[in-house]
Design a protein around this motif. Structure first.
Motif, PDB file in Angstrom:
ATOM      1  N   ILE A 174       0.840  -1.197   0.000  1.00 45.37           N
ATOM      2  CA  ILE A 174       0.000   0.000   0.000  1.00 45.37           C
ATOM      3  C   ILE A 174       0.877   1.249   0.000  1.00 45.37           C
ATOM      4  O   ILE A 174       1.900   1.293   0.700  1.00 45.37           O
ATOM      5  N   ILE A 175       0.468   2.244  -0.771  1.00 44.71           N
ATOM      6  CA  ILE A 175       1.123   3.553  -0.734  1.00 44.71           C
ATOM      7  C   ILE A 175       0.074   4.605  -0.421  1.00 44.71           C
ATOM      8  O   ILE A 175      -1.025   4.585  -0.969  1.00 44.71           O
ATOM      9  N   THR A 176       0.420   5.521   0.485  1.00 42.42           N
ATOM     10  CA  THR A 176      -0.420   6.671   0.765  1.00 42.42           C
ATOM     11  C   THR A 176       0.301   7.933   0.320  1.00 42.42           C
ATOM     12  O   THR A 176       1.503   8.075   0.548  1.00 42.42           O
ATOM     13  N   TYR A 177      -0.450   8.835  -0.328  1.00 43.06           N
ATOM     14  CA  TYR A 177       0.194  10.026  -0.894  1.00 43.06           C
ATOM     15  C   TYR A 177      -0.808  11.177  -0.981  1.00 43.06           C
ATOM     16  O   TYR A 177      -1.834  11.067  -1.649  1.00 43.06           O
ATOM     17  N   ASN A 178      -0.505  12.277  -0.309  1.00 40.22           N
ATOM     18  CA  ASN A 178      -1.261  13.511  -0.486  1.00 40.22           C
ATOM     19  C   ASN A 178      -0.702  14.191  -1.735  1.00 40.22           C
ATOM     20  O   ASN A 178       0.398  14.751  -1.724  1.00 40.22           O
ATOM     21  N   ILE A 179      -1.490  14.154  -2.794  1.00 44.18           N
ATOM     22  CA  ILE A 179      -0.995  14.580  -4.100  1.00 44.18           C
ATOM     23  C   ILE A 179      -1.192  16.068  -4.354  1.00 44.18           C
ATOM     24  O   ILE A 179      -0.758  16.608  -5.367  1.00 44.18           O
ATOM     25  N   SER A 180      -1.886  16.756  -3.436  1.00 49.71           N
ATOM     26  CA  SER A 180      -2.102  18.209  -3.535  1.00 49.71           C
ATOM     27  C   SER A 180      -2.746  18.613  -4.859  1.00 49.71           C
ATOM     28  O   SER A 180      -2.268  19.499  -5.555  1.00 49.71           O
ATOM     29  N   SER A 181      -3.824  17.922  -5.224  1.00 49.18           N
ATOM     30  CA  SER A 181      -4.637  18.171  -6.418  1.00 49.18           C
ATOM     31  C   SER A 181      -4.220  17.278  -7.589  1.00 49.18           C
ATOM     32  O   SER A 181      -3.025  17.070  -7.845  1.00 49.18           O
ATOM     33  N   GLY A 206     -12.089  21.621  -5.626  1.00 41.28           N
ATOM     34  CA  GLY A 206     -11.065  22.467  -5.028  1.00 41.28           C
ATOM     35  C   GLY A 206     -10.860  22.238  -3.548  1.00 41.28           C
ATOM     36  O   GLY A 206     -10.087  22.969  -2.906  1.00 41.28           O
ATOM     37  N   HIS A 207     -11.502  21.210  -2.984  1.00 43.16           N
ATOM     38  CA  HIS A 207     -11.383  20.959  -1.553  1.00 43.16           C
ATOM     39  C   HIS A 207     -11.220  19.467  -1.282  1.00 43.16           C
ATOM     40  O   HIS A 207     -11.988  18.652  -1.793  1.00 43.16           O
ATOM     41  N   GLY A 208     -10.252  19.117  -0.448  1.00 48.27           N
ATOM     42  CA  GLY A 208     -10.121  17.771   0.102  1.00 48.27           C
ATOM     43  C   GLY A 208     -10.318  16.656  -0.896  1.00 48.27           C
ATOM     44  O   GLY A 208      -9.932  16.722  -2.055  1.00 48.27           O
ATOM     45  N   ALA A 250     -17.591  12.162   4.033  1.00 51.48           N
ATOM     46  CA  ALA A 250     -17.382  12.668   2.676  1.00 51.48           C
ATOM     47  C   ALA A 250     -16.118  13.511   2.574  1.00 51.48           C
ATOM     48  O   ALA A 250     -15.950  14.494   3.296  1.00 51.48           O
ATOM     49  N   GLY A 251     -15.239  13.102   1.683  1.00 54.70           N
ATOM     50  CA  GLY A 251     -14.011  13.844   1.436  1.00 54.70           C
ATOM     51  C   GLY A 251     -12.953  13.699   2.501  1.00 54.70           C
ATOM     52  O   GLY A 251     -11.841  14.226   2.346  1.00 54.70           O
ATOM     53  N   ARG A 252     -13.263  12.971   3.584  1.00 57.46           N
ATOM     54  CA  ARG A 252     -12.343  12.903   4.723  1.00 57.46           C
ATOM     55  C   ARG A 252     -11.926  11.481   5.098  1.00 57.46           C
ATOM     56  O   ARG A 252     -10.759  11.231   5.370  1.00 57.46           O
ATOM     57  N   VAL A 253     -12.888  10.566   5.150  1.00 55.18           N
ATOM     58  CA  VAL A 253     -12.586   9.184   5.538  1.00 55.18           C
ATOM     59  C   VAL A 253     -13.250   8.253   4.536  1.00 55.18           C
ATOM     60  O   VAL A 253     -14.461   8.308   4.337  1.00 55.18           O
ATOM     61  N   GLN A 254     -12.459   7.407   3.910  1.00 54.01           N
ATOM     62  CA  GLN A 254     -12.939   6.504   2.864  1.00 54.01           C
ATOM     63  C   GLN A 254     -12.635   5.071   3.273  1.00 54.01           C
ATOM     64  O   GLN A 254     -11.573   4.780   3.825  1.00 54.01           O
ATOM     65  N   GLY A 255     -13.586   4.169   3.012  1.00 51.93           N
ATOM     66  CA  GLY A 255     -13.368   2.782   3.393  1.00 51.93           C
ATOM     67  C   GLY A 255     -13.749   1.789   2.315  1.00 51.93           C
ATOM     68  O   GLY A 255     -14.768   1.942   1.642  1.00 51.93           O
ATOM     69  N   LEU A 256     -12.923   0.758   2.141  1.00 49.88           N
ATOM     70  CA  LEU A 256     -13.215  -0.370   1.268  1.00 49.88           C
ATOM     71  C   LEU A 256     -12.998  -1.664   2.042  1.00 49.88           C
ATOM     72  O   LEU A 256     -12.074  -1.755   2.872  1.00 49.88           O
ATOM     73  N   THR A 293      -7.523  15.289  -3.537  1.00 51.37           N
ATOM     74  CA  THR A 293      -7.735  15.106  -4.975  1.00 51.37           C
ATOM     75  C   THR A 293      -8.454  16.297  -5.605  1.00 51.37           C
ATOM     76  O   THR A 293      -8.356  16.526  -6.802  1.00 51.37           O
ATOM     77  N   TRP A 294      -9.239  17.042  -4.807  1.00 49.11           N
ATOM     78  CA  TRP A 294      -9.879  18.290  -5.220  1.00 49.11           C
ATOM     79  C   TRP A 294     -10.888  18.106  -6.358  1.00 49.11           C
ATOM     80  O   TRP A 294     -11.045  18.974  -7.205  1.00 49.11           O
ATOM     81  N   LEU A 295     -11.568  16.991  -6.368  1.00 47.30           N
ATOM     82  CA  LEU A 295     -12.541  16.737  -7.426  1.00 47.30           C
ATOM     83  C   LEU A 295     -13.930  17.216  -7.027  1.00 47.30           C
ATOM     84  O   LEU A 295     -14.274  17.272  -5.845  1.00 47.30           O
ATOM     85  N   GLY A 296     -14.744  17.531  -8.030  1.00 47.02           N
ATOM     86  CA  GLY A 296     -16.132  17.882  -7.782  1.00 47.02           C
ATOM     87  C   GLY A 296     -16.894  16.699  -7.215  1.00 47.02           C
ATOM     88  O   GLY A 296     -16.533  15.533  -7.444  1.00 47.02           O
TER      89      GLY A 296
END
Length: 324
Positions: free
Chosen positions: A14-21, A86-88, A114-120, A57-60
């Motif tokens: 697993i890789i985690t990465y804040n890609i800043s958009s 443009g957010h989170g 939403a936009g903060r915690v994602q689970g699979l 990811t800053w997606l709509g």
């Protein structure tokens, strides 16, 4: 993927990465160049893992097609947790090696996630009746800023919605540190309040989470004002794997190749004119990708548990190899 077919212990890389958009709406030449770099970086990271978790990811909110042209099914599956444009926002990209061995489904964590915690959730096809043969992945991007501790704790409490019988990998940008040495100073707001740290500790104990530690800082705030330049270790990986699991699979956690020299670049650039732009030109984001991988814990006849040759060149892992 041999770690999935040869053992009941789920050990995905697993890789985690804040890609800043993701630069999904880039219209200028500069923006389009960054977009090409985003795609190239994601491809490179997917070459090093089976599951890639991205933050910021800053997606709509309704954008559920981003990256699918570059990473089509069935070779890749993309799961979205968008906030607003443009957010989170977070994304999890899963490779076919995983879905060949696991049945995948979303974890319903409620509207506040939403936009903060994602689970699979990944249910083992080979061992469907063994809970620990299945696993969940949590991808978090917690609220940042001074005074955000109470909001972060609300977001962390969402983690209680994961299946406690299966293993859990929790990764992402926590925007808080647990230890003074992981912050710019021991009094930094990133270190949070005592109440915040106590609540997070209680949640970890309840869920059975332990960090896969790597010592390098992962976030670099590089500005022309040297007084505002700082580093921290806010991007981390946790799991519920325990000592018994480690008898068969040894976890190793490290900054992805290419990010290891970020601290040297930070020292050169901090306080210089144009520092932030040059740093992001070199590293795409002000965060570094963190990798969790596994190697066999079973000793061969001649030597200690195996580590790949490349591991010896990565800071902190070569030393670990000699201790095994």
């Amino acid at each position: 993927m041999t770690v999935f077919s040869s053992t009941r212990i789920p050990c995905p890389r697993i890789i985690t990465y804040n890609i800043s958009s993701l630069s999904s709406m880039a219209s200028t030449a500069k923006g389009q160049r960054r977009r090409h770099r985003v795609i190239a970086t994601i491809k490179s990271l997917l070459g090093q893992c089976e599951i890639l978790c991205l933050q910021e990811t800053w997606l709509g909110k309704k954008n559920d097609s981003e990256l699918k042209k570059e990473f089509p099914e069935p070779e890749y599956y993309i799961k979205y947790n968008n906030d607003r444009k443009g957010h989170g926002g977070t994304i999890i990209i899963i490779k076919k090696e995983v879905t060949d061995n696991y049945q995948m489904e979303d974890v319903n964590l409620g509207d506040k996630a939403a936009g903060r915690v994602q689970g699979l959730f990944f249910k083992s096809k080979a061992f469907p009746k063994i809970p620990k043969a299945s696993f969940s992945v949590g991808n978090v991007y917690l609220t940042s800023g001074k005074g955000a501790g109470a909001e972060r704790i609300k977001q962390l409490k969402i983690i209680r919605g994961f299946n406690k019988e299966a293993h859990l990998y929790l990764v992402g940008d926590f925007n808080m540190t647990e230890n003074p040495e992981d912050s710019p100073t021991g009094t930094s707001y990133l270190h949070g309040t005592k109440d915040e740290r106590d609540d997070w500790r209680a949640i970890k104990e309840e869920m059975g989470l332990h960090e896969h530690h790597q010592e390098d800082h992962t976030h670099y705030n590089v500005t022309e004002d040297i007084n505002h330049c700082r580093t921290s270790r806010i991007d981390r990986i946790y799991s519920t794997l325990g000592d018994t699991d480690f008898l068969l699979r040894n976890p190793i956690c490290y900054i992805a190749p290419g990010g290891g020299k970020a601290y040297d670049a930070f020292q050169v650039e901090k306080g210089m004119e144009g520092a932030s732009e040059r740093f992001r030109r070199a590293y795409l984001s002000d965060h570094m990708p963190v990798v969790l991988a596994f190697v066999s814990g079973e000793a061969s006849k001649r030597r200690a548990p195996n580590l790949p040759k490349w591991a010896g060149a990565i800071k902190g892992i070569g030393a670990k190899r000699s201790q095994l």
